[in-house]
Design a protein around this motif. Structure first.
Motif, PDB file in Angstrom:
ATOM      1  N   ALA A  41     102.280  79.236 119.434  1.00 30.34           N
ATOM      2  CA  ALA A  41     103.328  79.410 118.425  1.00 30.34           C
ATOM      3  C   ALA A  41     104.620  79.916 119.060  1.00 30.34           C
ATOM      4  N   GLU A  42     104.498  80.834 119.996  1.00 28.00           N
ATOM      5  CA  GLU A  42     105.678  81.371 120.675  1.00 28.00           C
ATOM      6  C   GLU A  42     106.421  80.271 121.432  1.00 28.00           C
ATOM      7  N   ARG A  43     105.690  79.427 122.114  1.00 30.07           N
ATOM      8  CA  ARG A  43     106.332  78.350 122.886  1.00 30.07           C
ATOM      9  C   ARG A  43     106.931  77.293 121.966  1.00 30.07           C
ATOM     10  N   LEU A  44     106.224  76.961 120.891  1.00 27.65           N
ATOM     11  CA  LEU A  44     106.725  75.951 119.954  1.00 27.65           C
ATOM     12  C   LEU A  44     107.967  76.440 119.212  1.00 27.65           C
ATOM     13  N   SER A  45     108.057  77.753 118.968  1.00 27.26           N
ATOM     14  CA  SER A  45     109.156  78.295 118.163  1.00 27.26           C
ATOM     15  C   SER A  45     110.513  78.094 118.827  1.00 27.26           C
ATOM     16  N   ARG A  46     110.526  77.841 120.126  1.00 26.16           N
ATOM     17  CA  ARG A  46     111.788  77.723 120.861  1.00 26.16           C
ATOM     18  C   ARG A  46     112.213  76.266 121.074  1.00 26.16           C
ATOM     19  N   LEU A  47     111.460  75.344 120.497  1.00 26.16           N
ATOM     20  CA  LEU A  47     111.758  73.921 120.679  1.00 26.16           C
ATOM     21  C   LEU A  47     112.480  73.358 119.464  1.00 26.16           C
ATOM     22  N   LYS A  48     113.500  72.548 119.709  1.00 27.15           N
ATOM     23  CA  LYS A  48     114.184  71.866 118.621  1.00 27.15           C
ATOM     24  C   LYS A  48     113.383  70.669 118.125  1.00 27.15           C
ATOM     25  N   ARG A  49     112.536  70.151 119.020  1.00 24.70           N
ATOM     26  CA  ARG A  49     111.707  68.990 118.647  1.00 24.70           C
ATOM     27  C   ARG A  49     110.266  69.361 118.966  1.00 24.70           C
ATOM     28  N   ALA A  50     109.503  69.635 117.910  1.00 29.18           N
ATOM     29  CA  ALA A  50     108.112  70.055 118.073  1.00 29.18           C
ATOM     30  C   ALA A  50     107.257  69.356 117.020  1.00 29.18           C
ATOM     31  N   PRO A  51     105.943  69.307 117.225  1.00 28.68           N
ATOM     32  CA  PRO A  51     105.052  68.667 116.236  1.00 28.68           C
ATOM     33  C   PRO A  51     105.155  69.351 114.871  1.00 28.68           C
ATOM     34  N   ARG A  52     105.675  68.626 113.906  1.00 26.89           N
ATOM     35  CA  ARG A  52     106.015  69.232 112.615  1.00 26.89           C
ATOM     36  C   ARG A  52     104.787  69.733 111.855  1.00 26.89           C
ATOM     37  N   VAL A  53     103.728  68.927 111.817  1.00 27.29           N
ATOM     38  CA  VAL A  53     102.541  69.323 111.046  1.00 27.29           C
ATOM     39  C   VAL A  53     101.914  70.569 111.653  1.00 27.29           C
ATOM     40  N   LEU A  54     101.805  70.588 112.968  1.00 27.82           N
ATOM     41  CA  LEU A  54     101.217  71.730 113.656  1.00 27.82           C
ATOM     42  C   LEU A  54     102.061  72.987 113.438  1.00 27.82           C
ATOM     43  N   VAL A  55     103.380  72.868 113.572  1.00 28.87           N
ATOM     44  CA  VAL A  55     104.264  74.011 113.354  1.00 28.87           C
ATOM     45  C   VAL A  55     104.096  74.546 111.926  1.00 28.87           C
ATOM     46  N   GLY A  56     104.057  73.642 110.951  1.00 27.80           N
ATOM     47  CA  GLY A  56     103.899  74.066 109.560  1.00 27.80           C
ATOM     48  C   GLY A  56     102.579  74.776 109.324  1.00 27.80           C
ATOM     49  N   ARG A  57     101.513  74.275 109.963  1.00 24.44           N
ATOM     50  CA  ARG A  57     100.203  74.905 109.783  1.00 24.44           C
ATOM     51  C   ARG A  57     100.178  76.296 110.403  1.00 24.44           C
ATOM     52  N   LEU A  58     100.708  76.418 111.615  1.00 24.88           N
ATOM     53  CA  LEU A  58     100.719  77.725 112.280  1.00 24.88           C
ATOM     54  C   LEU A  58     101.598  78.717 111.518  1.00 24.88           C
TER      55      LEU A  58
END
Length: 358
Positions: free
Chosen positions: A69-86
């Motif tokens: 989650a920490e690594r994904l939070s800093r990306l402008k383009r990340a897997p949307r479904v996964l980000v939403g679930r986390l």
């Protein structure tokens, strides 16, 4: 099995039947592969990684999910479904980084999460670099003292007329919030004047010192107008009629939990506090301060001391928040569990301390 997992031989077997170690290894390898070139990946490849990780991440331990989650939070383009679930996880260490800064979460998702989750999630969202009015409406209505203060202090927050009315209303009993709201450049003059009218003299003077020079003259003018009108001190409640009502109930033999529950459900604050004071023996002024404070704990303690059912305590919690604020189910569940665990003798010691103090 998703379409994504079917593209990697053996991955579906790991998802369904693999040992925790194999699942963790798969999460780590796929995530590392994604982060190697995340910003350059085309949308279809990001969607592919989304499908791969969605099946595996629920099986990862908390530490791995926090790191992801920490690594994904800093990306402008990340897997949307996964980000939403986390971001919807109850574990705030996982959801927090994404709620604070992930640009992938859109306004609708944030508003939905703000309606559903607890104070930790709201506090994380209040730190986002940009807060639209739809989101601040929810944060101000549902948030506790820390959430509301942080939201009001966020220079990237924008408020609707309703949001500002709620902010100014809550600032009447909170000097820190008064300063945070009053220093905002976008605060309309009408709300600024209401804010000043509800603030104590020391807070008014402090506010005049910290705002920008062009705002100081306006504040001084408003303060002079209010002084000329003899502005009333906000936050003072008149409990005399409520005490008469409670006395009449007592004389009629109707001063009981049922009456208390009725007052609470009708959001009759003065009658509710007066009834609690009569049933607990705590002075009404002290009980008013305790019940109107930022936490539910005093309600739980008083309720346990006089043996209230959870239904009544729940109604008291909703009453103290007001009819416009709806607590998250997780917050209510936490309060219910704490109430069940609260030992009566412990609650009685706290109440004895309150009585001696006041």
């Amino acid at each position: 099995m998703t379409a994504a997992t079917s593209l990697i031989p053996g991955l579906d077997d790991i998802v369904r039947h693999g040992a925790p170690e194999r699942r963790m290894e798969a999460v780590s390898r796929i995530a590392d592969l994604f982060f190697e070139d995340a910003e350059a990946l085309p949308p279809r490849h990001i969607d592919l990684f989304d499908g791969l990780l969605i099946d595996l991440v629920p099986h990862a331990d908390t530490h791995a999910r926090v790191d992801l989650a920490e690594r994904l939070s800093r990306l402008k383009r990340a897997p949307r479904v996964l980000v939403g679930r986390l971001a919807r996880e109850n574990e705030i260490m996982v959801a927090g980084p994404l709620l604070r800064r992930s640009p992938v979460l859109d306004e609708d998702e944030l508003v939905e999460i703000a309606h559903a989750k607890g104070q930790g999630h709201l506090l994380a969202m209040s730190e986002r670099p940009s807060l639209p009015p739809r989101l601040t409406d929810v944060l101000v209505r549902r948030g506790d003292r820390d959430v509301v203060r942080r939201t009001a202090s966020n220079d990237g927050a924008r408020f609707s007329a309703t949001g500002y009315s709620e902010l100014v209303g809550r600032a009447g009993k909170d000097g820190v919030l008064t300063l945070a709201v009053g220093r905002r450049d976008d605060l309309p003059d009408a709300h600024l004047k209401t804010l000043l009218a509800s603030a104590h003299g020391a807070i008014r003077r402090r506010l005049a010192d910290i705002v920008k020079p062009e705002r100081q003259a306006k504040i001084e003018q408003m303060m002079a107008e209010l002084a000329g009108k003899g502005a009333p001190v906000a936050g003072k409640r008149n409990f005399v009629p409520a005490q008469r009502t409670v006395l009449a109930l007592y004389q009629a033999g109707g001063l009981n939990e049922s009456a208390l529950l009725g007052f609470a459900r009708r959001h009759q604050y003065e009658e509710t506090v007066a009834t609690l004071a009569a049933m607990s023996g705590i002075k009404i002024e002290a009980l008013d301060r305790l019940v109107s404070g930022p936490r539910h704990d005093p309600v739980l303690i008083v309720g346990r001391t006089i043996g209230l059912e959870w239904t009544t305590v729940h109604a008291l919690i909703l009453m103290r928040l007001g009819p416009k604020r709806i607590p998250a189910p997780v917050d209510i569940d936490a309060a219910r569990i704490n109430y069940a665990r609260l030992v009566p003798t412990t609650a009685e010691r706290v109440v004895t301390f309150w009585k001696a103090r006041h």
